[in-house]
Design a protein around this motif. Structure first.
Motif, mmCIF file in Angstrom:
data_model
loop_
_atom_site.group_PDB
_atom_site.id
_atom_site.type_symbol
_atom_site.label_atom_id
_atom_site.label_comp_id
_atom_site.label_asym_id
_atom_site.label_seq_id
_atom_site.Cartn_x
_atom_site.Cartn_y
_atom_site.Cartn_z
ATOM 1 N N ASN A 336 0.738 -1.275 0.043
ATOM 2 C CA ASN A 336 -0.374 -0.049 0.077
ATOM 3 C C ASN A 336 0.532 0.756 -0.173
ATOM 4 O O ASN A 336 0.683 2.551 -0.699
ATOM 5 C CB ASN A 336 -0.884 -0.320 1.308
ATOM 6 N N ALA A 337 1.326 1.227 1.061
ATOM 7 C CA ALA A 337 2.921 2.600 0.633
ATOM 8 C C ALA A 337 3.498 2.310 -0.210
ATOM 9 O O ALA A 337 3.153 4.105 -0.925
ATOM 10 C CB ALA A 337 3.615 2.234 1.931
ATOM 11 N N SER A 338 4.090 1.416 -1.228
ATOM 12 C CA SER A 338 4.729 1.538 -2.827
ATOM 13 C C SER A 338 4.139 2.418 -3.269
ATOM 14 O O SER A 338 3.648 3.115 -4.812
ATOM 15 C CB SER A 338 5.422 0.255 -3.103
ATOM 16 N N VAL A 339 2.831 2.103 -3.206
ATOM 17 C CA VAL A 339 1.223 2.055 -4.254
ATOM 18 C C VAL A 339 1.287 3.381 -4.797
ATOM 19 O O VAL A 339 1.078 4.676 -5.373
ATOM 20 C CB VAL A 339 0.031 0.906 -4.563
ATOM 21 N N LEU A 340 0.742 3.941 -3.515
ATOM 22 C CA LEU A 340 0.690 5.395 -3.157
ATOM 23 C C LEU A 340 1.506 6.228 -3.076
ATOM 24 O O LEU A 340 1.499 7.262 -4.489
ATOM 25 C CB LEU A 340 0.131 5.557 -1.394
ATOM 26 N N ALA A 341 3.079 5.911 -3.221
ATOM 27 C CA ALA A 341 4.111 7.007 -3.335
ATOM 28 C C ALA A 341 4.190 6.477 -4.977
ATOM 29 O O ALA A 341 4.709 7.951 -5.405
ATOM 30 C CB ALA A 341 5.621 5.831 -2.817
ATOM 31 N N LEU A 342 3.746 5.411 -5.856
ATOM 32 C CA LEU A 342 4.031 5.830 -6.930
ATOM 33 C C LEU A 342 3.423 6.273 -7.858
ATOM 34 O O LEU A 342 3.229 6.607 -9.485
ATOM 35 C CB LEU A 342 4.252 4.490 -7.577
ATOM 36 N N HIS A 343 1.883 6.752 -7.184
ATOM 37 C CA HIS A 343 0.925 7.141 -8.299
ATOM 38 C C HIS A 343 1.436 8.545 -8.711
ATOM 39 O O HIS A 343 0.832 8.450 -9.974
ATOM 40 C CB HIS A 343 -0.113 7.433 -7.172
#
Length: 424
Positions: A336-343
């Motif tokens: 979840n953290a990675s997805v939000l960071a890459l969004h």
């Protein structure tokens, strides 16, 4: 002109193809396999190369250092030349270096080769994450990353056992033959089955000025940096457990090697199962809500672990149960953290993924040795794990609006391209 902030042919549904998940999972797991298969061979390396335990352990640290630097170089390279070329080059060099490691005459050469091995096989992890961002956003990306954890999670479960079996049947050098063979198979898979996900019209110029500008824009985005460091603190928690648990369980609690292997596998299962739970939950809840909740729950469980260790409640069984609970929350955090960071960074997904990966290696490499520095006891292990949890909550709270005024709007992280990490 296409909107470079959105993925090429974006999808709000994660792929159902098991082959696709297995392919990306195998790529993402290569760095972990490189570390975990070699781990049981450390005593043999120490004896065979007539060196010290500290010097032998540096061959592990060197791999992490190489991976951190490699990701920062390979990420922009993949934004310039596409995803397939860095994979083929990086994994091919992983194969060559693995063969050189099998012939190394001394510990200094082995350490240098392991740094290079970490540098080049970092391509597998960086590109796997960038490919996901090329094709998916929001909950779909979080779901796919969680599914990948099922594949990646097998590495710490089985790799040490496989590495021990190979070294036992032959010697520690044979482990590097196995790593070379794995690399050959992965190159064949990439060449035969992996399509290019970054079309030519979306590739970056790749000159030094552009790369420096890209990194500077990421460093200035406090939301991105906060989200990017959270997976690193999570890996620091896991590595603190990995480096401390053999001594804690076998020396402090008197478990046999076989009993410890069972405990290690049981705790590894906690990571895999929680990641699959996250894959189901992201269909109903935004990634940001799951992230902020999981971090608070994990901090509470870590405090419970610290209490169990400090009081000795339940003995070894109490420690195993508390560790299992702490690790069971971890599977819901990095995806979840990675997805939000890459969004917001589809136009430079490789570079952004490189920062996340480099922070993972760097933070884990800095934090996990504290277990030994503080005495290598169960209390130091639990203390470092709890500190990692507390820091992750603080980073999310201070670096993003996740815990302020109800957090980000409820649409944060949904699959409509909404910007979720822009500055207020």
């Amino acid at each position: 002109m296409p909107d470079s902030s959105r993925p090429h042919n974006p999808s709000n549904r994660a792929p159902r193809s098991i082959k696709y998940v297995l392919m990306l999972g195998a790529l993402a797991a290569l760095p972990a396999l490189t570390t975990d298969m070699y781990l049981p061979s450390l005593p043999a390396v120490e004896a065979d190369l007539h060196t010290t335990q500290t010097a032998a352990q540096l061959t592990l640290s060197g791999t992490l250092v190489g991976a951190g630097v490699g990701q920062l170089v390979i990420g922009p390279f993949s934004d310039r030349f596409g995803r397939r070329l860095p994979l083929v080059i990086g994994i091919s060099l992983h194969v060559a270096i693995s063969l050189l490691c099998s012939m190394t005459p001394n510990i200094e050469t082995l350490t240098g080769l392991r740094v290079l091995q970490g540098f080049f096989n970092a391509a597998a992890a960086v590109v796997a994450l960038a490919v996901i961002r090329d094709r998916f956003v929001g909950s779909a990306a979080a779901q796919l990353l969680s599914r990948l954890m099922l594949v990646i999670g097998v590495a710490p479960l089985l790799a040490p056992t496989v590495g021990q079996a190979i070294a036992g049947a032959w010697n520690w050098r044979a482990v590097f033959y196995a790593l070379a063979l794995i690399g050959v198979v992965l190159v064949a898979i990439v060449l035969g089955f992996m399509p290019e996900t970054l079309p030519g019209d979306r590739r970056s110029p790749g000159n030094p000025r552009h790369v420096a500008g890209a990194y500077w824009s990421l460093l200035r985005d406090r939301h991105f940096m906060a989200l990017a460091v959270i997976p690193g603190l999570g890996l620091a928690l896991i590595m603190s457990y990995v480096v401390g648990s053999p001594f804690v369980f076998q020396n402090e609690y008197g478990l046999t090697a076989q009993q410890f292997a069972l405990v290690f596998a049981l705790n590894g299962a906690a990571l895999v199962l929680s990641a699959q739970l996250n894959a189901a939950l992201v269909r109903k809840f935004p990634p940001v809500r799951l992230l902020r909740t999981a971090l608070l729950v994990q901090l509470g469980l870590a405090l419970l672990l610290l209490t169990v260790v400090a009081t000795g409640a339940g003995g070894a069984l109490g420690l195993v149960a508390a560790l299992w609970l702490v690790l069971s929350a971890q599977g819901m955090i990095p995806a979840n953290a990675s997805v939000l960071a890459l969004h917001n960074y589809g136009h430079m997904a490789g570079t952004a993924a490189a920062v996340i990966g480099a922070l993972q290696s760097g933070v884990a490499g800095l934090v996990s040795p504290l277990v030994g520095v503080l005495g290598g006891t169960s209390l130091s292990m639990a203390g470092v794990m709890t500190g990692s949890c507390a820091l992750a909550v603080m980073v999310l709270a201070l670096g993003t609006p996740a815990y302020r005024n109800g957090g980000w709007p409820e649409h944060a992280g949904r699959d409509d391209g909404q910007r979720v990490g822009a500055e207020d």
